[in-house]
Design a protein around this motif. Structure first.
Motif, mmCIF file in Angstrom:
data_model
loop_
_atom_site.group_PDB
_atom_site.id
_atom_site.type_symbol
_atom_site.label_atom_id
_atom_site.label_comp_id
_atom_site.label_asym_id
_atom_site.label_seq_id
_atom_site.Cartn_x
_atom_site.Cartn_y
_atom_site.Cartn_z
ATOM 1 N N GLN A 1 -24.120 26.509 3.787
ATOM 2 C CA GLN A 1 -24.903 25.273 3.685
ATOM 3 C C GLN A 1 -26.111 25.478 2.784
ATOM 4 O OE1 GLN A 1 -25.832 24.023 7.709
ATOM 5 N NE2 GLN A 1 -24.017 22.715 7.773
ATOM 6 N N ALA A 2 -26.575 24.393 2.219
ATOM 7 C CA ALA A 2 -27.782 24.453 1.390
ATOM 8 C C ALA A 2 -28.925 25.064 2.196
ATOM 9 C CB ALA A 2 -28.149 23.057 0.909
ATOM 10 N N GLY A 3 -29.662 25.943 1.534
ATOM 11 C CA GLY A 3 -30.744 26.650 2.200
ATOM 12 C C GLY A 3 -30.327 27.993 2.782
ATOM 13 N N GLY A 4 -29.041 28.239 2.823
ATOM 14 C CA GLY A 4 -28.530 29.483 3.380
ATOM 15 C C GLY A 4 -28.548 30.629 2.395
ATOM 16 N N SER A 5 -27.975 31.743 2.833
ATOM 17 C CA SER A 5 -27.975 32.970 2.028
ATOM 18 C C SER A 5 -26.587 33.593 1.984
ATOM 19 C CB SER A 5 -28.951 34.003 2.614
ATOM 20 O OG SER A 5 -30.269 33.528 2.599
ATOM 21 N N LEU A 6 -26.337 34.296 0.901
ATOM 22 C CA LEU A 6 -25.137 35.105 0.749
ATOM 23 C C LEU A 6 -25.512 36.360 -0.024
ATOM 24 C CD1 LEU A 6 -22.238 32.666 -0.274
ATOM 25 C CD2 LEU A 6 -22.386 33.997 1.834
#
Length: 124
Positions: A12-17
């Motif tokens: 989701q937008a705002g997340g991290s990978l």
């Protein structure tokens, strides 16, 4: 030389990978490395680069302050930590090995080996 990228997925937008790139070959530590990305219908674009020793890093303006490139020469790995992801970051991400030390990081033709790509999808 083979480059194997992994770590992509749906977020989701705002997340991290965190993307990883595993390299084969004995001379990995001699080469500058980079991450590029290609969104559907768009040209491949430079995202981040790192010098052979890891002492210098370079970023596209669009990811500066959100993405961090790093490398571990002992493990022959390059990483791309992506935070505060946006829908416009959606693309296939490629790691690549730069042919020469003093060439431009941002130009795809300066790279001689490419990974197979890993898909990052950021939902809004």
């Amino acid at each position: 030389v083979q480059l194997q990228a992994s770590g992509g997925g749906l977020v989701q937008a705002g997340g991290s990978l965190r993307l990883s790139c595993a390299a084969s070959g004995r001379t990995f530590s001699n080469y500058d490395m980079a991450w590029f990305r290609q969104a559907p219908g768009k040209e491949r674009e430079f995202v981040a680069g790192i010098s052979w020793g890891g002492g210098n890093t370079y970023y596209a303006d669009s990811v500066k302050g959100r993405f961090t490139i790093s490398r571990d020469n002992a493990k022959k790995m390059v990483y791309l930590q992506m935070n505060s992801l946006k829908p416009e970051d959606t693309a296939v991400y490629y790691c690549a090995r730069k042919r020469g030390r003093y060439s431009d990081y941002t130009r795809p033709y300066e790279y001689d080996y490419w990974g197979q790509g890993t898909l990052v999808t950021v939902s809004s």
